[in-house]
Design a protein around this motif. Structure first.
Motif, PDB file in Angstrom:
ATOM      1  N   GLN A 193      12.072  22.155  19.542  1.00  0.00           N
ATOM      2  CA  GLN A 193      11.366  21.673  18.367  1.00  0.00           C
ATOM      3  C   GLN A 193      10.919  20.251  18.605  1.00  0.00           C
ATOM      4  OE1 GLN A 193      13.925  22.029  15.001  1.00  0.00           O
ATOM      5  NE2 GLN A 193      14.712  24.020  15.649  1.00  0.00           N
ATOM      6  N   ALA A 194       9.759  19.899  18.060  1.00  0.00           N
ATOM      7  CA  ALA A 194       9.303  18.516  18.136  1.00  0.00           C
ATOM      8  C   ALA A 194       9.600  17.864  16.801  1.00  0.00           C
ATOM      9  CB  ALA A 194       7.806  18.460  18.440  1.00  0.00           C
ATOM     10  N   LEU A 195      10.571  16.965  16.779  1.00  0.00           N
ATOM     11  CA  LEU A 195      10.935  16.266  15.558  1.00  0.00           C
ATOM     12  C   LEU A 195      10.106  15.003  15.444  1.00  0.00           C
ATOM     13  CD1 LEU A 195      14.817  16.618  15.787  1.00  0.00           C
ATOM     14  CD2 LEU A 195      13.172  18.160  14.703  1.00  0.00           C
ATOM     15  N   ARG A 196       9.900  14.553  14.239  1.00  0.00           N
ATOM     16  CA  ARG A 196       9.111  13.346  14.019  1.00  0.00           C
ATOM     17  C   ARG A 196       9.990  12.216  13.520  1.00  0.00           C
ATOM     18  NH1 ARG A 196       4.233  13.152  16.458  1.00  0.00           N
ATOM     19  NH2 ARG A 196       3.667  15.314  16.801  1.00  0.00           N
ATOM     20  N   THR A 197       9.940  11.099  14.219  1.00  0.00           N
ATOM     21  CA  THR A 197      10.659   9.918  13.775  1.00  0.00           C
ATOM     22  C   THR A 197       9.865   9.269  12.655  1.00  0.00           C
ATOM     23  OG1 THR A 197       9.503   8.448  15.269  1.00  0.00           O
ATOM     24  CG2 THR A 197      11.431   9.569  16.141  1.00  0.00           C
ATOM     25  N   PRO A 198      10.487   8.352  11.886  1.00  0.00           N
ATOM     26  CA  PRO A 198       9.750   7.672  10.820  1.00  0.00           C
ATOM     27  C   PRO A 198       8.501   6.972  11.311  1.00  0.00           C
ATOM     28  CG  PRO A 198      12.095   7.320  10.576  1.00  0.00           C
ATOM     29  CD  PRO A 198      11.903   8.025  11.875  1.00  0.00           C
ATOM     30  N   ALA A 199       8.514   6.514  12.546  1.00  0.00           N
ATOM     31  CA  ALA A 199       7.349   5.805  13.080  1.00  0.00           C
ATOM     32  C   ALA A 199       6.259   6.767  13.524  1.00  0.00           C
ATOM     33  CB  ALA A 199       7.758   4.922  14.259  1.00  0.00           C
ATOM     34  N   GLY A 200       6.551   8.065  13.475  1.00  0.00           N
ATOM     35  CA  GLY A 200       5.531   9.034  13.829  1.00  0.00           C
ATOM     36  C   GLY A 200       5.572   9.502  15.260  1.00  0.00           C
ATOM     37  N   ARG A 201       6.495   8.916  16.073  1.00  0.00           N
ATOM     38  CA  ARG A 201       6.609   9.355  17.459  1.00  0.00           C
ATOM     39  C   ARG A 201       7.356  10.665  17.533  1.00  0.00           C
ATOM     40  NH1 ARG A 201       9.502   5.078  20.942  1.00  0.00           N
ATOM     41  NH2 ARG A 201       9.302   6.777  22.427  1.00  0.00           N
ATOM     42  N   SER A 202       6.916  11.548  18.417  1.00  0.00           N
ATOM     43  CA  SER A 202       7.600  12.817  18.553  1.00  0.00           C
ATOM     44  C   SER A 202       8.886  12.619  19.351  1.00  0.00           C
ATOM     45  CB  SER A 202       6.676  13.811  19.231  1.00  0.00           C
ATOM     46  OG  SER A 202       7.049  14.070  20.519  1.00  0.00           O
ATOM     47  N   LYS A 203       9.920  13.299  18.945  1.00  0.00           N
ATOM     48  CA  LYS A 203      11.201  13.222  19.642  1.00  0.00           C
ATOM     49  C   LYS A 203      11.632  14.631  19.992  1.00  0.00           C
ATOM     50  CE  LYS A 203      15.863  11.425  19.307  1.00  0.00           C
ATOM     51  NZ  LYS A 203      16.868  10.769  18.466  1.00  0.00           N
ATOM     52  N   LEU A 204      11.790  14.911  21.281  1.00  0.00           N
ATOM     53  CA  LEU A 204      12.160  16.248  21.727  1.00  0.00           C
ATOM     54  C   LEU A 204      13.608  16.550  21.381  1.00  0.00           C
ATOM     55  CD1 LEU A 204      10.493  15.920  25.211  1.00  0.00           C
ATOM     56  CD2 LEU A 204       9.762  17.488  23.432  1.00  0.00           C
ATOM     57  N   ALA A 205      13.880  17.790  21.070  1.00  0.00           N
ATOM     58  CA  ALA A 205      15.244  18.229  20.816  1.00  0.00           C
ATOM     59  C   ALA A 205      15.670  19.190  21.920  1.00  0.00           C
ATOM     60  CB  ALA A 205      15.339  18.911  19.459  1.00  0.00           C
ATOM     61  N   ILE A 206      16.892  19.026  22.405  1.00  0.00           N
ATOM     62  CA  ILE A 206      17.446  19.914  23.418  1.00  0.00           C
ATOM     63  C   ILE A 206      18.311  20.948  22.706  1.00  0.00           C
ATOM     64  CG2 ILE A 206      18.823  20.049  25.519  1.00  0.00           C
ATOM     65  CD1 ILE A 206      16.253  18.359  25.767  1.00  0.00           C
ATOM     66  N   THR A 207      17.969  22.211  22.854  1.00  0.00           N
ATOM     67  CA  THR A 207      18.718  23.263  22.172  1.00  0.00           C
ATOM     68  C   THR A 207      20.019  23.571  22.924  1.00  0.00           C
ATOM     69  OG1 THR A 207      17.720  25.073  23.419  1.00  0.00           O
ATOM     70  CG2 THR A 207      16.530  24.278  21.467  1.00  0.00           C
ATOM     71  N   ASP A 208      20.875  24.372  22.290  1.00  0.00           N
ATOM     72  CA  ASP A 208      22.114  24.787  22.944  1.00  0.00           C
ATOM     73  C   ASP A 208      21.824  25.553  24.229  1.00  0.00           C
ATOM     74  OD1 ASP A 208      23.514  23.648  20.875  1.00  0.00           O
ATOM     75  OD2 ASP A 208      23.928  25.554  19.840  1.00  0.00           O
ATOM     76  N   ALA A 209      20.815  26.419  24.189  1.00  0.00           N
ATOM     77  CA  ALA A 209      20.458  27.197  25.388  1.00  0.00           C
ATOM     78  C   ALA A 209      19.944  26.277  26.493  1.00  0.00           C
ATOM     79  CB  ALA A 209      19.406  28.253  25.040  1.00  0.00           C
ATOM     80  N   VAL A 255      15.994  13.832  27.548  1.00  0.00           N
ATOM     81  CA  VAL A 255      14.772  13.512  26.801  1.00  0.00           C
ATOM     82  C   VAL A 255      14.038  12.347  27.456  1.00  0.00           C
ATOM     83  CG1 VAL A 255      13.908  12.571  24.616  1.00  0.00           C
ATOM     84  CG2 VAL A 255      15.535  14.474  24.601  1.00  0.00           C
ATOM     85  N   GLU A 256      14.797  11.368  27.924  1.00  0.00           N
ATOM     86  CA  GLU A 256      14.169  10.224  28.610  1.00  0.00           C
ATOM     87  C   GLU A 256      13.394  10.680  29.838  1.00  0.00           C
ATOM     88  OE1 GLU A 256      17.432   7.636  29.414  1.00  0.00           O
ATOM     89  OE2 GLU A 256      17.508   6.828  27.370  1.00  0.00           O
ATOM     90  N   ARG A 257      13.968  11.599  30.619  1.00  0.00           N
ATOM     91  CA  ARG A 257      13.295  12.068  31.819  1.00  0.00           C
ATOM     92  C   ARG A 257      12.100  12.985  31.478  1.00  0.00           C
ATOM     93  NH1 ARG A 257      12.942   8.810  34.866  1.00  0.00           N
ATOM     94  NH2 ARG A 257      11.851  10.344  36.144  1.00  0.00           N
ATOM     95  N   ILE A 258      12.236  13.798  30.440  1.00  0.00           N
ATOM     96  CA  ILE A 258      11.111  14.647  30.005  1.00  0.00           C
ATOM     97  C   ILE A 258       9.930  13.771  29.617  1.00  0.00           C
ATOM     98  CG2 ILE A 258      10.335  16.259  28.220  1.00  0.00           C
ATOM     99  CD1 ILE A 258      13.221  17.377  28.189  1.00  0.00           C
ATOM    100  N   GLU A 259      10.192  12.738  28.835  1.00  0.00           N
ATOM    101  CA  GLU A 259       9.113  11.843  28.407  1.00  0.00           C
ATOM    102  C   GLU A 259       8.553  11.044  29.579  1.00  0.00           C
ATOM    103  OE1 GLU A 259      10.978   9.620  25.304  1.00  0.00           O
ATOM    104  OE2 GLU A 259      10.522  11.127  23.764  1.00  0.00           O
TER     105      GLU A 259
END
Length: 293
Positions: free
Chosen positions: A3-19, A49-53
């Motif tokens: 899922q792509a979550l949105r921070t208050p500043a509008g930047r997308s933040k990736l989520a790592i699922t259990d799988a 997430v840091e490496r994905i970005e």
């Protein structure tokens, strides 16, 4: 699904699922022998997430596919550098260095051919505090240094810390336990509370990248007299811990010693080694040829 979550500043933040976490954990374990428990989840997710970005990947799935099939291994190395923790300081657990100069070296010399070099291996090297502590201890506390040649090898899986070790610049916190006389002799202040270690000491240590779980890496190390492998095996599971202990055993010459961290026990991993108790420390020894463990 990611899922792509949105921070208050509008930047997308990736989520790592259990799988995702399970896939990554299994992959990283196969590559390094390092096992991440569930309580490391926040740390792993953050670094992933840091490496994905950093690579511009769309999400975990795209990043992971690229990681698995890359040819040059560059991103895997960047990931390893990001996931390994390197926190140390000079003369950490110094009682083992005292044991080295008070007992181990003299015993080793009794079983070595005359004139043969003493070979010491420090793994992991982290940012160099341990191998440089070994070198200073030998120069300051072992009378035999004038009669015997010593080789010091130091290895780590993380290329970033190896570069830092060869740079040799340290914080005030890192040198806090160094006696003033040693600090004056082997370091010079370089501003901002930092200290540069003597280039002669840097030249005295041979640094190399080694993955302790990769037999091709450890095969280069043979006839080692003394190994410092402290606070590394705690990151492995039982299977990879046993394989690492066997790799260290193969690297040692008969009669050689291994020093582990204070919370680690070779006796709980393998029966290959003898337990040796000295006044300063307990260490583990590869039996002499023909001698039972």
């Amino acid at each position: 699904m990611n899922q792509a979550l949105r921070t208050p500043a509008g930047r997308s933040k990736l989520a790592i699922t259990d799988a995702d976490f399970q896939k990554f954990r299994e992959f990283f374990y196969r590559k390094t022998g390092i096992h991440f428990d569930d309580n490391k989840r926040y740390f792993v997710d953050k670094r992933l997430v840091e490496r994905i970005e950093a690579t511009g990947s769309e999400d975990f799935r795209h990043y992971f596919v690229g990681l698995r099939f890359e040819r040059d291994g560059r991103e895997l190395q960047q990931l390893v550098n990001s996931m390994t923790v390197n926190e140390t300081y000079f003369l950490r657990e110094s009682y083992q260095f005292d044991c080295m100069t008070n007992n181990l070296l003299d015993e080793l010399l009794r079983h070595k051919p005359r004139g043969e070099r003493i070979r010491i291996w420090s793994i992991p090297s982290s940012t160099g505090e341990e191998p440089y502590s070994i070198a200073m201890q030998l120069l300051e506390r072992w009378p035999g240094i004038d009669q015997h040649e010593v080789e010091i090898f130091s290895s780590d899986i993380d290329t970033t810390v190896l570069q830092a070790a060869q740079r040799g610049i340290y914080s005030q916190r890192s040198v806090a336990n160094v006696p003033k006389a040693w600090l004056d002799r082997y370091f010079k202040p370089v501003g901002n509370g930092e200290w540069a270690i003597s280039r002669d000491l840097v030249a005295a240590v041979e640094f190399s990248q080694v993955n302790l779980s990769n037999p091709a890496d450890t095969a280069r190390f043979r006839d080692i007299d003394l190994i410092f492998c402290r606070n590394l095996l705690i990151y492995f599971d039982d299977v990879s811990r046993r394989a690492a202990a066997e790799a260290l055993y193969d690297a040692l010459r008969p009669g050689g010693f291994v020093c582990l961290g204070h919370s680690e026990s070779m006796s709980r991993i393998t029966s290959l080694y003898k337990v040796r108790r000295f006044a300063d420390a307990m260490v583990y020894q590869k039996p002499l040829t023909g001698e039972a463990p």
